[in-house]
Design a protein around this motif. Sequence first.
Motif, PDB file in Angstrom:
ATOM      1  N   THR A 118       0.827  -1.200   0.000  1.00 17.52           N
ATOM      2  CA  THR A 118       0.000   0.000   0.000  1.00 17.52           C
ATOM      3  C   THR A 118       0.863   1.253   0.000  1.00 17.52           C
ATOM      4  O   THR A 118       0.584   2.223  -0.725  1.00 17.52           O
ATOM      5  N   MET A 119       1.921   1.247   0.786  1.00 17.63           N
ATOM      6  CA  MET A 119       2.816   2.406   0.818  1.00 17.63           C
ATOM      7  C   MET A 119       3.466   2.631  -0.552  1.00 17.63           C
ATOM      8  O   MET A 119       3.602   3.773  -1.008  1.00 17.63           O
ATOM      9  N   LEU A 120       3.835   1.561  -1.216  1.00 15.66           N
ATOM     10  CA  LEU A 120       4.443   1.694  -2.539  1.00 15.66           C
ATOM     11  C   LEU A 120       3.442   2.245  -3.553  1.00 15.66           C
ATOM     12  O   LEU A 120       3.803   3.040  -4.427  1.00 15.66           O
ATOM     13  N   VAL A 121       2.181   1.842  -3.429  1.00 15.57           N
ATOM     14  CA  VAL A 121       1.141   2.377  -4.317  1.00 15.57           C
ATOM     15  C   VAL A 121       0.967   3.879  -4.077  1.00 15.57           C
ATOM     16  O   VAL A 121       0.865   4.670  -5.024  1.00 15.57           O
TER      17      VAL A 121
ATOM     18  N   GLY B 160       9.364   9.851  11.049  1.00 13.78           N
ATOM     19  CA  GLY B 160       7.966  10.139  10.781  1.00 13.78           C
ATOM     20  C   GLY B 160       7.650  10.067   9.303  1.00 13.78           C
ATOM     21  O   GLY B 160       8.548  10.097   8.452  1.00 13.78           O
ATOM     22  N   THR B 161       6.358   9.950   8.993  1.00 14.47           N
ATOM     23  CA  THR B 161       5.889   9.903   7.609  1.00 14.47           C
ATOM     24  C   THR B 161       4.590  10.677   7.486  1.00 14.47           C
ATOM     25  O   THR B 161       3.852  10.865   8.466  1.00 14.47           O
ATOM     26  N   LEU B 162       4.300  11.105   6.277  1.00  7.12           N
ATOM     27  CA  LEU B 162       3.021  11.735   5.968  1.00  7.12           C
ATOM     28  C   LEU B 162       2.672  11.442   4.526  1.00  7.12           C
ATOM     29  O   LEU B 162       3.510  11.614   3.643  1.00  7.12           O
ATOM     30  N   THR B 163       1.456  10.965   4.292  1.00  7.06           N
ATOM     31  CA  THR B 163       0.977  10.737   2.937  1.00  7.06           C
ATOM     32  C   THR B 163      -0.295  11.549   2.723  1.00  7.06           C
ATOM     33  O   THR B 163      -1.062  11.796   3.657  1.00  7.06           O
ATOM     34  N   SER B 164      -0.515  11.948   1.475  1.00  4.15           N
ATOM     35  CA  SER B 164      -1.649  12.816   1.171  1.00  4.15           C
ATOM     36  C   SER B 164      -2.068  12.624  -0.269  1.00  4.15           C
ATOM     37  O   SER B 164      -1.368  11.978  -1.058  1.00  4.15           O
TER      38      SER B 164
ATOM     39  N   VAL C 221     -12.790   7.523   1.396  1.00  3.28           N
ATOM     40  CA  VAL C 221     -12.027   8.708   1.021  1.00  3.28           C
ATOM     41  C   VAL C 221     -10.712   8.319   0.353  1.00  3.28           C
ATOM     42  O   VAL C 221     -10.294   8.920  -0.642  1.00  3.28           O
ATOM     43  N   THR C 222     -10.043   7.303   0.906  1.00  2.12           N
ATOM     44  CA  THR C 222      -8.670   6.984   0.486  1.00  2.12           C
ATOM     45  C   THR C 222      -8.560   5.785  -0.447  1.00  2.12           C
ATOM     46  O   THR C 222      -7.447   5.360  -0.756  1.00  2.12           O
ATOM     47  N   ASN C 223      -9.705   5.239  -0.908  1.00  6.39           N
ATOM     48  CA  ASN C 223      -9.669   4.025  -1.718  1.00  6.39           C
ATOM     49  C   ASN C 223      -8.960   2.909  -0.952  1.00  6.39           C
ATOM     50  O   ASN C 223      -8.043   2.270  -1.437  1.00  6.39           O
ATOM     51  N   HIS C 224      -9.402   2.716   0.306  1.00  5.26           N
ATOM     52  CA  HIS C 224      -8.840   1.697   1.203  1.00  5.26           C
ATOM     53  C   HIS C 224      -7.329   1.885   1.384  1.00  5.26           C
ATOM     54  O   HIS C 224      -6.570   0.922   1.508  1.00  5.26           O
ATOM     55  N   GLY C 225      -6.912   3.139   1.420  1.00  7.94           N
ATOM     56  CA  GLY C 225      -5.510   3.455   1.661  1.00  7.94           C
ATOM     57  C   GLY C 225      -4.653   3.506   0.421  1.00  7.94           C
ATOM     58  O   GLY C 225      -3.501   3.945   0.467  1.00  7.94           O
ATOM     59  N   ALA C 226      -5.185   3.070  -0.732  1.00 10.50           N
ATOM     60  CA  ALA C 226      -4.407   3.015  -1.968  1.00 10.50           C
ATOM     61  C   ALA C 226      -4.537   4.285  -2.810  1.00 10.50           C
ATOM     62  O   ALA C 226      -4.016   4.334  -3.924  1.00 10.50           O
TER      63      ALA C 226
END
Length: 219
Positions: A32-35, A55-59, A78-83
């Motif tokens: 998921t993180m790679l996507v 730390g990390t932040l994705t948006s 909202v996030t497409n199951h995190g992807a």
Amino acid sequence: MVKARRASVADMDAIMRVEEDWPEYQRASRETMLVRLAKFPQGFWVFEQGGEIIGTLTSCPMRYERGGQKGFRSWDEVTNHGALPDIDMATANALYLVSGTIRKEARGARAYALLIETSVELAEELGLDYVIAGAKIPGYDAYCRRRGEVDARDYAFLELNGCLIDPFLEVYRGYGFTVPDRDHIVSDFYPDVPSRNYGAIVVRELRRAGRGGGAPSSV
């Protein structure tokens, strides 16, 4: 001193170590993180202290309508199951904070401020009008147990000595976010026992909001 920079694939081992600070059922997988990194690399940051990622932040950009919460029924939606959903910059007017964390031993006001301001800077660079997050309300269950049952949509606005009762919402308010109204409190938004699975859609309106074609009309 904590510094922010954009993440790369080479950071993934360190990113996953930071992810371990979440409860196991709330952690994103490496896949998921790679996507997320592939879909919107400019909105995926790591935060370093002493050469170590702490730390990390994705948006991701999305469309936000002030008059309604379509698409905000759950974090998964909202996030497409995190992807991350498909990104349409032609209609996007907001930067949604998908996930962010600072390792426990490195947490502090400066680290959190950097996390928020990094996302605000990107939103302004992209010409967006809002930064949005789906916040937990982790004081809710404890408050009801002590004081008696209260509607979550009322609880989110309760204050004591000028501060919001919920500690997490007060932190967000300190960084310029608000819960615009009771409809921004969403049941079954995210699995979190202290919040009784409620989430608060918190919104930081940027200085340019309301100007030009990108901002939605008020309702």
